[in-house]
Design a protein around this motif. Structure first.
Motif, short mmCIF file in Angstrom:
data_model
loop_
_atom_site.label_atom_id
_atom_site.label_comp_id
_atom_site.label_asym_id
_atom_site.label_seq_id
_atom_site.Cartn_x
_atom_site.Cartn_y
_atom_site.Cartn_z
N UNK A 123 0.82 -1.22 0.00
CA UNK A 123 0.00 0.00 0.00
C UNK A 123 0.85 1.26 0.00
N UNK A 124 1.94 1.27 0.78
CA UNK A 124 2.76 2.47 0.90
C UNK A 124 3.48 2.83 -0.38
N UNK A 125 3.88 1.84 -1.18
CA UNK A 125 4.63 2.11 -2.40
C UNK A 125 3.77 2.03 -3.66
N UNK A 126 2.46 1.88 -3.50
CA UNK A 126 1.58 1.74 -4.66
C UNK A 126 1.59 2.98 -5.54
N UNK A 127 1.57 4.14 -4.93
CA UNK A 127 1.54 5.38 -5.73
C UNK A 127 2.88 5.60 -6.44
N UNK A 128 3.94 5.30 -5.73
CA UNK A 128 5.27 5.45 -6.33
C UNK A 128 5.44 4.49 -7.50
N UNK A 129 4.90 3.28 -7.38
CA UNK A 129 5.02 2.28 -8.45
C UNK A 129 3.95 2.44 -9.52
N UNK A 130 3.01 3.42 -9.33
CA UNK A 130 1.91 3.66 -10.25
C UNK A 130 1.11 2.37 -10.49
N UNK A 131 0.74 1.71 -9.41
CA UNK A 131 0.04 0.42 -9.50
C UNK A 131 -1.08 0.35 -8.47
N UNK A 132 -2.32 0.45 -8.96
CA UNK A 132 -3.44 0.28 -8.04
C UNK A 132 -3.65 -1.18 -7.66
N UNK A 133 -3.03 -2.10 -8.46
CA UNK A 133 -3.10 -3.52 -8.11
C UNK A 133 -2.40 -3.79 -6.78
N UNK A 134 -1.37 -3.00 -6.47
CA UNK A 134 -0.67 -3.16 -5.19
C UNK A 134 -1.58 -2.81 -4.02
N UNK A 135 -2.51 -1.87 -4.22
CA UNK A 135 -3.48 -1.54 -3.16
C UNK A 135 -4.38 -2.75 -2.91
N UNK A 136 -4.79 -3.40 -4.02
CA UNK A 136 -5.62 -4.60 -3.87
C UNK A 136 -4.89 -5.68 -3.09
N UNK A 137 -3.63 -5.92 -3.44
CA UNK A 137 -2.86 -6.93 -2.72
C UNK A 137 -2.68 -6.56 -1.25
N UNK A 138 -2.41 -5.28 -1.01
CA UNK A 138 -2.27 -4.82 0.37
C UNK A 138 -3.53 -5.03 1.18
N UNK A 139 -4.68 -4.73 0.56
CA UNK A 139 -5.94 -4.93 1.26
C UNK A 139 -6.21 -6.42 1.52
N UNK A 140 -5.82 -7.27 0.58
CA UNK A 140 -6.03 -8.71 0.75
C UNK A 140 -5.19 -9.23 1.93
N UNK A 141 -3.91 -8.85 1.99
CA UNK A 141 -3.06 -9.31 3.10
C UNK A 141 -3.50 -8.70 4.43
N UNK A 142 -4.01 -7.47 4.40
CA UNK A 142 -4.55 -6.87 5.62
C UNK A 142 -5.76 -7.66 6.11
N UNK A 143 -6.59 -8.12 5.16
CA UNK A 143 -7.74 -8.94 5.53
C UNK A 143 -7.33 -10.26 6.15
N UNK A 144 -6.27 -10.88 5.60
CA UNK A 144 -5.78 -12.13 6.20
C UNK A 144 -5.35 -11.88 7.64
N UNK A 145 -4.64 -10.79 7.87
CA UNK A 145 -4.20 -10.44 9.22
C UNK A 145 -5.40 -10.29 10.16
N UNK A 146 -6.44 -9.61 9.66
CA UNK A 146 -7.63 -9.40 10.50
C UNK A 146 -8.34 -10.72 10.79
N UNK A 147 -8.45 -11.58 9.77
CA UNK A 147 -9.13 -12.87 9.97
C UNK A 147 -8.44 -13.74 11.00
N UNK A 148 -7.10 -13.75 10.98
CA UNK A 148 -6.36 -14.53 11.96
C UNK A 148 -6.51 -13.95 13.36
N UNK A 149 -6.30 -12.63 13.48
CA UNK A 149 -6.31 -12.01 14.81
C UNK A 149 -7.70 -12.03 15.44
N UNK A 150 -8.77 -11.87 14.64
CA UNK A 150 -10.12 -11.87 15.19
C UNK A 150 -10.49 -13.22 15.80
#
Length: 854
Positions: A123-150
């Motif tokens: 997510x942090x480097x998505x704008x620098x890399x000009x890739x909105x796909x990186x935001x999608x990947x970041x959100x997916x991994x964030x969701x995995x983190x939430x699913x485990x911790x919850x």
């Protein structure tokens, strides 16, 4: 030397106790900051940069292909970015179980931070890399983190906490979720990280809580239950318990864990699909599914979604809305912390039951307010204020008095003993208690008889304000009765409560009917009954021993309704008097129009005003009628018959007997004695929700259908109940049928007659006769009969219900959407084809007096 040794041991014990609190507190914080905190934080931060991310998606695509994206496609990509978080959460939830078993609770939480670190990099480097796909990947991994911790954090904390505070410790997971929501909202404001340049940093900021957990959690112990039961490491378990408890007295807790270890010895950990095939855990599994589904479908997310819209419609400046949304998150955080404090005292079941009930009520109110927000906002506010200090209080008085009965009887005897040195006989105590209970009805009858005259002379608004002061005086008598050692103050308080109930039961219904437009009149009239039933339910809840139904708190229980009266006292002056009263009684046309505009908003209210003017013209030569004149008036004869029949049907429909036999029926069904008060509370809640449903359907189906249909259903349920009660000794399953029939009877009552009767009584009388008619109706209500003929008393009620249903179907005209003059015209044709007019010869305008004497 011995004294020094004892002193040293005492200091060591205190140090260990303090250490216990610190280690457990640090464990809660370390697990929470990288656990459920991340879930709340990542849900809230994604909303602030919505516009900027959508613009970034379009700019990136334009740079790649030379063509901009359609707005619909941008919205689709954005929706995928938001929803992929849930897909990651599902994946995390699926791997959480195996991780917790193989790696342990603490190690799983530590490794889980790898997902959030990866997500932050994407997510942090998505704008620098000009890739909105990186935001999608970041959100997916964030969701995995939430699913485990919850899944793992509550498990870890629940297994680490001592039994006496296990609920509070486990509930900190919810507190950290709320804290994450609030901090995400704060960090996401435009002045911090919610700006166009800083949104990548906002999405990557979730790495900070993960790093904090990585640095703190390794120093804290693993779950003792996991160490002993899953790994069989007793020594490590004892070491972890000593750190968490701060003392060496661990025998009872160890024995409990070893017993569980013995019970499941040789059994491997169950896979999710194996649980569905195991009958031993079927009820637990159903409970988890129901509660989890309720959490997802309770509408909390929708409330946050609609928050901005509601604040905007309320006229709040756009730039201020973000701060109000932060306030909603703070409210959730405060209530979550409050729940932590009371869960061990109130219990889980009561909080779930009460919480879902209140949420359902306010969700319905919120839905109605949204649908009518612009035009009728002021009307709904006034309905709420009238309800709080109106019928809510008589309902509360009726149900709450039974709970402290033992404590009050003991107080009476103790007071008498202190005064005269000898205790009272049991018969005398029972007599005094009966007087305390029954004097409420005497006061209610007196208040009802006086209400008609007071409404005509002073108006309903002033009467309710004065009534609030009377309630506050009664509350002071109740609250200080124990301090003053005077049971006579309870008698005075109950009598004053009764007078206030007699006034507000009549004022509330009439006031609601007169301030509402024709199309909402049924909903408004039924609202009075909704608050009456809500008062009953609140009385049942507050009277429980876990709240105010204790020996030390019963004076507060009886006095707490003074708060509701004070709320109405300070808020009702900001609302107008009834438009009908202003026009008919005060001859204030301008004030009537102003009140209509204030309550109903901008719009064309000419048709409503014309109906009032027609009624005023028809009543011009007729003075306000007394009770005796209403009873003598030939033109009101059928309305009076209907009033008497409907009120008598409510008294003889068997509702009181149903409530009287509830505990006996539940005991016959072999329900746990501790569960019976809560199931009885469920009966009251069932009536409450059925009343709410009635308020929404009454203007669609009409009053007559609800009456005859409700009476018919009630008669059928009552007949089946008589059969079930008579045969329950022969067939054990009949007792369970009786329980179901009680709930069905209450539903039929709440949806049908309970709400429709009030609306019909409000609409079939014109302004000159309405106050006296309500005096007659109230008198019948306060002089209700007691039923004590055993199970077969229900047969009487079956007959009453059948007759009432037939009468309503054949002779009661439909009043839905009709003006008062149209309803009067319909009644005039009932008299065998002869139209009767109100006699005006003896009622000259000069004779403008009112009398409630018979």
């Amino acid at each position: 030397m011995t004294l020094l040794l004892v002193k040293h041991l005492g200091e060591d014990r205190r140090a260990r106790s303090q250490l216990q609190g610190k280690v457990l507190f640090l464990t809660i914080c370390a697990a929470g900051i990288g656990g459920t905190f991340q879930y709340g934080y990542n849900i809230s931060i994604i909303n602030a940069p919505t516009t900027y991310i959508q613009r970034f998606i379009n700019e990136t695509w334009l740079e790649r292909t030379g063509a901009s994206l359609d707005s619909g496609v941008i919205l689709l990509v954005w929706s995928f970015i938001v929803s992929i978080y849930s897909l990651g959460g599902l994946a995390g939830a699926l791997i959480a179980g195996p991780m917790a078993i193989k790696l342990g609770r603490k190690t799983s939480l530590l490794l889980n931070n790898a997902f959030v670190i990866i997500a932050a990099v994407f997510s942090g480097f998505s704008r620098m890399a000009r890739s909105f796909e990186m935001i999608m990947l970041g959100r997916f991994f964030t969701g995995i983190n939430a699913g485990v911790s919850m899944n793992i954090q509550p498990m870890y904390l629940g297994e680490s906490a001592p039994k006496k505070i296990r609920g509070a410790v486990t509930l900190t997971s919810a507190s950290f979720t709320a804290l994450g929501l609030v901090l995400g909202q704060v960090v996401g404001i435009r002045e911090l990280l919610g700006g166009e340049e800083s949104w990548p940093l906002l999405l990557a900021s979730n790495v900070v809580p993960g790093l904090i957990q990585l640095m703190t959690l390794p120093w804290l112990p693993e779950s003792p239950r996991y160490l002993l039961i899953d790994r069989g490491d007793k020594e490590s378990c004892i070491c972890a318990l000593q750190k968490l408890r701060g003392n060496d007295d661990l025998s009872s807790e160890l024995e409990e864990m070893q017993a569980e270890q013995t019970a499941i010895k040789g059994q491997r950990a169950k896979r999710p699909w194996e649980l569905f095939q195991n009958p031993a855990v079927r009820r637990q599994l159903i409970t988890i599914i129901v509660l989890s589904s309720a959490m997802q479908l309770c509408g909390n997310d929708s409330m946050y979604f609609y928050a901005s819209y509601v604040f905007q419609e309320a006229g709040i400046p756009y730039e201020k809305i973000q701060y109000l949304i932060i306030g909603t998150g703070c409210c959730e955080l405060i209530t979550a912390v409050t729940c932590n404090a009371i869960i061990e005292r109130a219990g889980r079941r009561l909080l779930i039951l009460g919480g879902y009930s209140l949420m359902a009520v306010w969700a319905i109110v919120f839905m109605v307010a949204l649908s009518q927000q612009i035009q009728y906002r002021r009307l709904f506010q006034m309905m709420l204020v009238l309800g709080i200090g109106g019928n809510l209080l008589p309902g509360f008085h009726l149900s709450v008095i039974n709970y402290p009965s033992v404590h009050i009887k003991r107080f009476i005897n103790k007071t008498w003993l202190e005064r005269y040195g000898s205790p009272l006989h049991q018969e005398t105590i029972t007599l005094l208690w009966s007087l305390i209970v029954s004097i409420y009805c005497v006061g209610g009858l007196l208040g009802c008889l006086c209400s008609g005259y007071l409404f005509v002379k002073y108006g309903k608004k002033k009467c309710l304000l004065c009534n609030n002061m009377l309630i506050m005086v009664a509350a002071l008598h109740m609250g200080f009765s124990k301090t003053a050692k005077s049971f006579e103050m309870i008698l005075i308080g109950r009598f004053l409560y009764g007078i206030s109930a007699g006034v507000c039961l009549n004022a509330h219904s009439q006031y609601l009917g007169e301030i509402s437009p024709k199309k909402l009149r049924g909903f408004a009239n039924t609202n009075a009954l909704v608050f009456l039933t809500l008062g009953k339910v609140l009385g049942q809840i507050m009277g429980l021993r876990v709240f105010l139904g204790t020996e030390s708190l019963w004076p507060l229980l009886l006095a707490i309704c003074g708060i509701a009266a004070f709320v109405q006292l300070v808020s009702l002056p900001f609302f107008p008097e009834s438009p009908t009263y202003l026009l008919m009684q005060k001859e204030d046309t301008e004030g009537c129009l102003k009140a209509m505009k204030e309550l109903w908003g901008e719009g064309d209210h000419q048709a409503e005003f014309d109906d009032m003017m027609k009624e005023k013209a028809a009543m011009k030569s007729i003075k306000t009628m007394s009770v005796l004149e209403v009873m003598k008036e030939p033109a009101l004869r059928w309305q009076l018959y209907i009033l008497i029949l409907l009120m008598m049907s409510l008294q003889l429909c068997g509702l009181s007997a149903i409530y009287f036999y509830t505990f006996e029926v539940f005991r016959a069904a072999r329900l746990d004695e501790d569960l019976i008060p809560y199931i009885a509370l469920g009966v009251g809640i069932c009536e409450f929700f059925s009343n709410i449903l009635c308020s929404f359907i009454i203007d669609r189906f009409g009053r007559r259908m609800l009456l005859w249909g409700g009476y018919g259903l009630m008669a059928g349920m009552m007949a089946f109940l008589v059969t079930a009660l008579s045969l329950q000794n022969q067939f054990s399953w009949m007792a369970s049928c009786s329980v179901i029939l009680i709930f069905l009877f209450i539903i039929a009552y709440g949806i049908g007659p309970a709400g429709a009767v009030t609306s019909v009584l409000m609409e079939i009388f014109n302004q000159s006769a309405r106050s006296s008619a309500f005096v007659i109706a109230g008198t019948i209500g306060w002089m209700g009969l007691m039923e004590a003929l055993g199970p077969f008393s229900f047969l009487i009620f079956v007959g009453v219900l059948v007759i009432s249903g037939i009468f309503s179907y054949l002779l009661l005209p439909e009043t839905k959407g009709k003006s008062i003059m149209e309803i009067t015209e319909m009644f005039s044709t009932i008299h065998f084809g002869k139209k009767l007019l109100l006699t005006a010869g003896k009622n000259s305008p000069a004779e403008h007096t009112f009398c409630t004497k018979f």
